[in-house]
Design an enzyme around this catalytic site. Structure first.
Site, PDB file in Angstrom:
ATOM      1  N   ARG A  24       0.769  -1.073   0.129  1.00  0.00           N
ATOM      2  CA  ARG A  24       0.192   0.215  -0.070  1.00  0.00           C
ATOM      3  C   ARG A  24       0.773   1.299   0.035  1.00  0.00           C
ATOM      4  O   ARG A  24       0.299   2.302   0.615  1.00  0.00           O
ATOM      5  CB  ARG A  24      -0.861   0.077   1.282  1.00  0.00           C
ATOM      6  N   ARG A  28      -3.226   6.809   1.147  1.00  0.00           N
ATOM      7  CA  ARG A  28      -3.701   7.916   1.846  1.00  0.00           C
ATOM      8  C   ARG A  28      -2.747   8.657   2.918  1.00  0.00           C
ATOM      9  O   ARG A  28      -3.183   9.722   3.266  1.00  0.00           O
ATOM     10  CB  ARG A  28      -4.993   7.644   2.904  1.00  0.00           C
ATOM     11  N   ARG A  37      -7.473  12.292  -4.417  1.00  0.00           N
ATOM     12  CA  ARG A  37      -8.946  11.554  -3.993  1.00  0.00           C
ATOM     13  C   ARG A  37     -10.013  12.899  -3.735  1.00  0.00           C
ATOM     14  O   ARG A  37     -11.082  12.520  -3.432  1.00  0.00           O
ATOM     15  CB  ARG A  37      -8.281  10.667  -2.874  1.00  0.00           C
ATOM     16  N   ASP A  72      -6.958  -2.403  -6.895  1.00  0.00           N
ATOM     17  CA  ASP A  72      -7.647  -3.179  -5.815  1.00  0.00           C
ATOM     18  C   ASP A  72      -7.883  -4.532  -5.931  1.00  0.00           C
ATOM     19  O   ASP A  72      -8.269  -5.087  -6.996  1.00  0.00           O
ATOM     20  CB  ASP A  72      -8.829  -2.391  -4.904  1.00  0.00           C
ATOM     21  N   TYR A 147     -14.801 -11.549   1.184  1.00  0.00           N
ATOM     22  CA  TYR A 147     -15.587 -10.071   1.023  1.00  0.00           C
ATOM     23  C   TYR A 147     -16.817 -10.479   0.240  1.00  0.00           C
ATOM     24  O   TYR A 147     -17.975  -9.780   0.496  1.00  0.00           O
ATOM     25  CB  TYR A 147     -14.577  -9.381   0.028  1.00  0.00           C
TER      26      TYR A 147
HETATM   27  O1  CP3 Z   1       0.188   0.577  -3.140  1.00  0.00           O
HETATM   28  C1  CP3 Z   1      -0.445  -0.346  -3.290  1.00  0.00           C
HETATM   29  O2  CP3 Z   1      -0.079  -1.489  -2.524  1.00  0.00           O
HETATM   30  C2  CP3 Z   1      -1.531  -0.592  -4.471  1.00  0.00           C
HETATM   31  C3  CP3 Z   1      -2.670  -0.385  -4.155  1.00  0.00           C
HETATM   32  C4  CP3 Z   1      -3.550  -1.235  -3.350  1.00  0.00           C
HETATM   33  C5  CP3 Z   1      -5.023  -0.908  -2.855  1.00  0.00           C
HETATM   34  N1  CP3 Z   1      -5.381  -2.159  -2.240  1.00  0.00           N
HETATM   35  C6  CP3 Z   1      -5.447   0.411  -2.641  1.00  0.00           C
HETATM   36  C7  CP3 Z   1      -6.288   0.812  -1.844  1.00  0.00           C
HETATM   37  C8  CP3 Z   1      -3.441  -2.801  -3.026  1.00  0.00           C
HETATM   38  C9  CP3 Z   1      -2.117  -3.747  -3.317  1.00  0.00           C
HETATM   39  C10 CP3 Z   1      -4.840  -3.240  -2.265  1.00  0.00           C
HETATM   40  C11 CP3 Z   1      -4.739  -4.392  -2.014  1.00  0.00           C
HETATM   41  C12 CP3 Z   1      -6.018  -4.746  -1.135  1.00  0.00           C
HETATM   42  N2  CP3 Z   1      -7.291  -4.484  -1.310  1.00  0.00           N
HETATM   43  C13 CP3 Z   1      -5.944  -5.851  -0.148  1.00  0.00           C
HETATM   44  C14 CP3 Z   1      -4.738  -6.857   0.224  1.00  0.00           C
HETATM   45  C15 CP3 Z   1      -3.675  -6.005   0.841  1.00  0.00           C
HETATM   46  C16 CP3 Z   1      -4.077  -5.996   2.397  1.00  0.00           C
HETATM   47  O3  CP3 Z   1      -3.951  -4.633   2.771  1.00  0.00           O
HETATM   48  O4  CP3 Z   1      -4.405  -6.938   2.999  1.00  0.00           O
HETATM   49  C17 CP3 Z   1      -7.288  -5.959   0.634  1.00  0.00           C
HETATM   50  C18 CP3 Z   1      -7.698  -6.666   1.833  1.00  0.00           C
HETATM   51  C19 CP3 Z   1      -8.179  -5.032  -0.194  1.00  0.00           C
HETATM   52  C20 CP3 Z   1      -9.361  -4.454   0.018  1.00  0.00           C
HETATM   53  C21 CP3 Z   1      -9.387  -3.043   0.454  1.00  0.00           C
HETATM   54  N3  CP3 Z   1      -9.576  -2.056  -0.472  1.00  0.00           N
HETATM   55  C22 CP3 Z   1      -9.766  -2.603   1.794  1.00  0.00           C
HETATM   56  C23 CP3 Z   1      -9.947  -3.419   3.048  1.00  0.00           C
HETATM   57  C24 CP3 Z   1      -9.923  -1.175   1.462  1.00  0.00           C
HETATM   58  C25 CP3 Z   1     -10.537   0.062   2.600  1.00  0.00           C
HETATM   59  C26 CP3 Z   1      -9.284   0.448   3.548  1.00  0.00           C
HETATM   60  C27 CP3 Z   1     -10.025   1.369   4.195  1.00  0.00           C
HETATM   61  O5  CP3 Z   1      -9.236   1.669   5.310  1.00  0.00           O
HETATM   62  O6  CP3 Z   1     -10.760   2.104   3.906  1.00  0.00           O
HETATM   63  C28 CP3 Z   1      -9.675  -0.990   0.194  1.00  0.00           C
HETATM   64  C29 CP3 Z   1      -9.485   0.667  -0.374  1.00  0.00           C
HETATM   65  C30 CP3 Z   1      -8.041   0.896  -0.876  1.00  0.00           C
HETATM   66  N4  CP3 Z   1      -7.549  -0.064  -1.769  1.00  0.00           N
HETATM   67  C31 CP3 Z   1      -7.493   2.008  -0.407  1.00  0.00           C
HETATM   68  C32 CP3 Z   1      -6.521   2.091  -1.287  1.00  0.00           C
HETATM   69  C33 CP3 Z   1      -5.193   2.939  -1.331  1.00  0.00           C
HETATM   70  C34 CP3 Z   1      -8.167   3.118   0.161  1.00  0.00           C
HETATM   71  C35 CP3 Z   1      -9.016   3.951  -0.815  1.00  0.00           C
HETATM   72  C36 CP3 Z   1      -9.280   5.475  -0.352  1.00  0.00           C
HETATM   73  O7  CP3 Z   1      -8.332   6.139  -0.944  1.00  0.00           O
HETATM   74  O8  CP3 Z   1      -9.979   5.922   0.447  1.00  0.00           O
END
Ligand code: CP3
Length: 350
Positions: A24, A28, A37, A72, A147
């Site tokens: 990640r 943010r 965003r 994602d 999910y």
């Molecule tokens: O920089 C990177 O690593 C690439 C981008 C990336 C995102 N999601 C962007 C994202 C990657 C590799 C993921 C993978 C992902 N997504 C996983 C596996 C990795 C992990 O952390 O376990 C999982 C479980 C998800 C599902 C997911 N997507 C969740 C649980 C959330 C919400 C998190 C929150 O706190 O709101 C997301 C959204 C998400 N995916 C964000 C980002 C940057 C936040 C979105 C925003 O800008 O509000």
């Protein structure tokens, strides 16, 4: 490519310094990301290759040795027939959770070129700009199934595990469909130019026995297929201390460890014939820099200079993480492991 030490470490070759990237790493905690965003939703960023490219590149100024395509793990479930949104403060919400056999049967096995072409387009754009390797990724079938079935994040995974235990045929059908989609999507990403990480973030919810029965064959199918492409594959999960042996069997060039598993112990379980990624607690980046770096140093000590260590966090970087500490930890790992410099300089080796 200017800097390929990440790829060399995946293959357990000698490297001039330990490569660093952070799960990640685009997100943010970065003001530049938050600025984008404010104008676009998370999904809009993912679906617009120019924006996804820009966001992927943002963290590279800190000195990471690899990039990860901005996307994602949930993106494939929409074209499969399970639309979702990222609700503010709640994370992903699947509008109609998948709980009945009929719903599983109705899920489509997608065509990545047609249905997720925007991710492939982003990869192609990035490949023209990057000086470090690009990691593509997908969620693993258990994590994606959780999910789909729960409808969002979950504390106990009771609906997921109910299907697994009570309706194994439906479960395996769902895992098969997800695995086929993941396999096709990862193959398409590899063809577009990436190396790969498979995220099984929540698989640590399972006992080794249940992992072997309900998950391992599916993950193994995906990873064995990908290994024939020759690209390194990182197999990552959290809470997996007791699953490492089975995960190793399932496959992966590199196995990821979270921060609860001591790296020295974990790597031994994985076997030194595989590379190992990890595993600083992401919350340590909220501590003073000296403490974060001291803990990073303990991880380097545990890795003991063995070929094949990739420094990463034990899970994704958290919103609110101070950017200065991210930079300090990257610099620290690079300086501490600068083998070229320490061989050349008599002072450094004395
Ligand atoms: O920089 C990177 O690593 C690439 C981008 C990336 C995102 N999601 C962007 C994202 C990657 C590799 C993921 C993978 C992902 N997504 C996983 C596996 C990795 C992990 O952390 O376990 C999982 C479980 C998800 C599902 C997911 N997507 C969740 C649980 C959330 C919400 C998190 C929150 O706190 O709101 C997301 C959204 C998400 N995916 C964000 C980002 C940057 C936040 C979105 C925003 O800008 O509000």
């Amino acid at each position: 490519m200017k800097n390929d030490i990440f790829l060399r470490a995946c293959r357990r070759e000698a490297v001039p310094r330990t490569p660093v990237w952070m799960m990640r790493q685009a997100g943010r905690y970065m003001p530049e990301y938050r600025a984008i965003r404010e104008k676009y939703s998370m999904i809009e960023v993912c679906k617009t290759p120019e924006l996804a490219t820009e966001v992927t590149l943002q963290p590279l100024k800190f000195g990471f040795d690899a990039s990860i395509v901005f996307a994602d793990i949930l993106l494939p479930v929409e074209p499969m027939g399970a639309p979702f949104e990222f609700a503010k403060g709640e994370g992903p919400v699947v509008h109609t959770p998948i709980r009945e056999t009929k719903q599983v049967e109705a899920l489509r096995v997608i065509d990545p070129e047609e249905d997720l072409g925007y991710v492939l387009q982003t990869i192609k754009m990035l490949k023209k700009e990057l000086e470090v390797p690009l990691i593509g990724f997908a969620g693993a079938p258990f994590t994606l199934a959780s999910y789909l079935i729960e409808g969002g994040k979950s504390a106990h995974f009771e609906k997921t595990k109910r299907m697994m235990f009570a309706e194994p045929e439906t479960w395996h059908l769902l895992m098969q469909k997800l695995s086929e989609v993941i396999r096709l999507f990862l193959r398409a990403q590899v063809a577009a130019g990436v190396d790969v990480q498979l995220f099984d973030s929540w698989v640590g919810q399972l006992s080794p026995e249940d992992y072997r029965q309900f998950v391992l064959p599916h993950v193994q199918g995906i990873l064995q297929d990908l290994e024939t492409t020759g690209v390194p594959v990182i197999h990552f999960g959290t809470g997996t201390a007791l699953l490492l042996e089975a995960q190793r069997e399932a496959g992966g060039t590199v196995l990821g460890l979270d921060w609860r598993t001591p790296l020295s112990w974990g790597w031994k379980q994985i076997g030194y014939d595989r590379a190992c990624q990890g595993n600083l607690d992401p919350t340590l980046l909220f501590a003073p820099k000296e403490i974060a770096c001291e803990r990073a140093g303990r991880i380097l000590h545990a890795a003991a200079g063995r070929p094949g260590h990739i420094f990463n966090l034990g899970h994704g970087i958290l919103p609110g993480t101070p950017v200065d500490t991210v930079k300090a930890v990257i610099d620290y790992v690079h300086e501490e492991t600068d083998r070229v410099h320490s061989v050349r300089s008599p002072q450094a080796s004395s």
